[in-house]
Design an enzyme around this catalytic site. Structure first.
Site, mmCIF file in Angstrom:
data_model
loop_
_atom_site.group_PDB
_atom_site.id
_atom_site.type_symbol
_atom_site.label_atom_id
_atom_site.label_comp_id
_atom_site.label_asym_id
_atom_site.label_seq_id
_atom_site.Cartn_x
_atom_site.Cartn_y
_atom_site.Cartn_z
ATOM 1 N N ARG A 128 0.809 -1.236 0.000
ATOM 2 C CA ARG A 128 0.000 0.000 0.000
ATOM 3 C C ARG A 128 0.835 1.276 0.000
ATOM 4 N NH1 ARG A 128 -2.993 -3.191 3.667
ATOM 5 N NH2 ARG A 128 -4.749 -4.160 2.592
ATOM 6 N N LYS A 187 2.398 11.112 -11.830
ATOM 7 C CA LYS A 187 1.549 10.207 -12.615
ATOM 8 C C LYS A 187 2.312 8.912 -12.836
ATOM 9 C CE LYS A 187 -1.502 13.207 -15.295
ATOM 10 N NZ LYS A 187 -1.853 13.660 -16.649
ATOM 11 N N GLU A 214 8.432 17.443 -25.696
ATOM 12 C CA GLU A 214 7.764 17.886 -24.460
ATOM 13 C C GLU A 214 8.327 19.237 -24.015
ATOM 14 O OE1 GLU A 214 5.169 16.281 -23.322
ATOM 15 O OE2 GLU A 214 5.395 14.147 -23.790
ATOM 16 N N LYS A 271 6.392 22.632 -15.118
ATOM 17 C CA LYS A 271 5.599 21.473 -14.702
ATOM 18 C C LYS A 271 5.307 21.530 -13.199
ATOM 19 C CE LYS A 271 4.411 16.803 -15.080
ATOM 20 N NZ LYS A 271 4.432 15.558 -15.786
ATOM 21 N N GLU A 281 -5.233 16.676 -11.670
ATOM 22 C CA GLU A 281 -5.811 17.031 -12.969
ATOM 23 C C GLU A 281 -7.313 17.282 -12.904
ATOM 24 O OE1 GLU A 281 -3.748 15.227 -16.325
ATOM 25 O OE2 GLU A 281 -5.599 15.335 -17.462
ATOM 26 N N ARG A 329 -4.055 21.144 -14.926
ATOM 27 C CA ARG A 329 -2.989 20.207 -15.285
ATOM 28 C C ARG A 329 -3.176 19.615 -16.681
ATOM 29 N NH1 ARG A 329 0.165 15.610 -11.684
ATOM 30 N NH2 ARG A 329 1.369 14.795 -13.439
ATOM 31 N N ASN A 332 -1.165 18.224 -21.456
ATOM 32 C CA ASN A 332 -1.442 17.200 -22.471
ATOM 33 C C ASN A 332 -1.649 17.782 -23.859
ATOM 34 O OD1 ASN A 332 -1.307 14.972 -20.737
ATOM 35 N ND2 ASN A 332 -3.334 15.452 -19.944
ATOM 36 N N HIS A 392 -1.521 15.512 -26.863
ATOM 37 C CA HIS A 392 -1.486 14.115 -26.417
ATOM 38 C C HIS A 392 -2.701 13.318 -26.876
ATOM 39 C CE1 HIS A 392 1.869 15.571 -24.133
ATOM 40 N NE2 HIS A 392 2.036 14.435 -23.494
ATOM 41 N N HIS A 450 -1.744 10.149 -28.639
ATOM 42 C CA HIS A 450 -2.074 8.810 -28.118
ATOM 43 C C HIS A 450 -2.780 7.987 -29.191
ATOM 44 C CE1 HIS A 450 -1.942 10.077 -23.591
ATOM 45 N NE2 HIS A 450 -0.747 9.907 -24.121
ATOM 46 N N HIS A 458 6.617 8.092 -28.079
ATOM 47 C CA HIS A 458 5.611 8.971 -27.462
ATOM 48 C C HIS A 458 5.851 10.430 -27.866
ATOM 49 C CE1 HIS A 458 2.916 10.526 -24.369
ATOM 50 N NE2 HIS A 458 3.878 11.316 -23.947
#
Ligand code: NAD
Ligand code: GLY
Length: 363
Positions: free
Chosen positions: A120, A142, A184, A226, A236, A240, A244, A247, A251, A264
């Protein structure tokens, strides 16, 4: 050494940037517990992993083990994640263990997710070794893995205790990966800082040539932007999502082509041009911004056209499962001016179709 901070209350953490930082085991050890698993991959292990393991193991109080995962986006999945849990359990590592991610974004995302889940939640430190991971994926918490039906669909927000960025590891990075990471970096200029974008227009040749002074500045600026965005919106809920830019389109390219075929950053590079093209069609930015972004992509040796085997419907199919889709409505990150992004579902769908068509001329 440059030092930044991600301000998240009691989960705040530092980002250190310096050439030769990997050799600074005193600094590194100050963020580690006594049981350490270095999670890396088969490419990075012989370059930096074994050396780091030996250097840390010479400190008598530490138990240091190394796990080299198979290399590649196609291994960023639940099966590979299990290898981390298998090793931790075989080693009988407990809740006081530290997972140290040594590698690019694939290793960092998987290692972070494993750290979030193992017993955990255990201590987690990021040592990113690609430009992309140094300016983006190692910062902000993330973590996760891909599912055959969608990228990064299984994961958690889990912040590291520290991010240590050694510029020297970039010397061994393949040039295609260097360029992918620079996509990026360009993104930060487009969404947040016009003057940084202008600096990139002048200095891209230095970045491509691995000039360390230029790289340090670009990485520090990127991490600072960032960190500022994440500090305002860690999970997000709103702001935030501007990180993206490109993206949602990117994606779709990655998933359609098969993970790993297009890097990517390459997919994001074209995706950003698509987002800018749509922003132009909506009358929000001048065409000149798109032309400058296209030129900057070219200067960074990044693609400016989408794959020739994708149709608008292919894009729309993948875009429909994007994490930014809410109540079946597609939301996109677009520009309202150079250096300013917004997330909106309020755009003319016909203009999106025209935009997609213009990037799919060969289908
Ligand atoms: P990657 O992790 O696959 O690394 C690229 C390649 O470079 C790999 O083959 C790797 O083994 C190799 N490599 C790494 N460091 C090296 C070095 N110093 N010298 C030589 N080779 C080296 O790819 P990436 O571009 O770093 O990361 C992409 C991943 O990051 C994607 O899975 C993407 O989804 C994820 N990502 C996550 C976030 C986030 O916020 N968590 C943000 C952006 C991207
Ligand atoms: N790379 C996007 C984010 O971290 O939110």
């Amino acid at each position: 050494m440059r030092e930044l901070r991600v301000d998240l209350g009691d989960r705040s953490y530092p980002i250190f940037i310096q050439s030769g930082l990997l050799a600074n085991t005193d600094l590194l050890a100050s963020y580690l517990s006594k049981q350490i698993l270095i999670v890396t991959n088969e490419t990075v292990a012989p370059l930096y992993g074994e050396g780091l393991r030996v250097a840390l193991a010479t400190r008598s109080d530490l138990t240091v083990e190394l796990l080299a995962l198979p290399d590649g986006e196609s291994y960023k999945n639940l099966d590979t994640l299990s290898l981390i849990f298998d090793r931790l359990l075989e080693l009988r590592f407990n809740r006081n263990a530290t997972l140290l991610a040594l590698g690019g974004g694939v290793v960092g995302d998987m290692c972070g997710f494993a750290a979030a889940c193992y017993q955990r939640g255990v201590n987690f430190v990021q040592v990113p070794t690609t430009v992309l991971s140094q300016v983006d994926s190692s910062v902000g918490g993330k973590t996760g893995v891909n599912h055959p039906l969608g990228k990064n669909m299984i994961g958690a927000f889990y912040q590291p205790q520290a991010v240590l960025i050694d510029l020297d590891v970039l010397d061994s990075l393949p040039s295609r990966e260097l360029s992918a990471g620079l996509a990026e970096v360009i993104k930060y200029g487009l969404i947040y800082d016009e003057s940084f974008f202008e600096w990139l227009e002048v200095n891209m040749p230095k970045l491509i040539a691995l000039d360390k002074t230029a790289l340090e500045y670009a990485i520090e600026e990127s991490c600072a932007i960032k960190a500022r965005v994440v500090a305002q919106d860690e999970r997000e809920g709103g702001l935030r999502a501007i990180l993206n830019l490109g993206h949602t389109f990117g994606h779709a390219i990655e998933a359609h082509q098969g993970y790993g075929k297009w890097l990517h950053g390459e997919a994001v590079a074209v995706g950003m041009l698509m987002a800018l093209d749509l922003s132009v069609r909506l009358g929000w930015i001048e065409r000149a911004v798109l032309v400058r972004a296209r030129a900057l992509n070219e200067a960074a040796n990044l693609p400016v056209d989408g794959p020739s085997n994708m149709s608008p419907d292919d894009y729309l199919g993948y875009m429909a499962v994007d994490k930014k889709v809410l109540d079946k409505k597609l939301r996109l990150v677009l520009l309202s001016e150079l250096g300013k992004a917004l997330v909106t579902e309020d755009f003319d769908h016909d203009k999106l179709l025209a935009c997609l068509n213009s990037f799919c001329t060969e289908v």
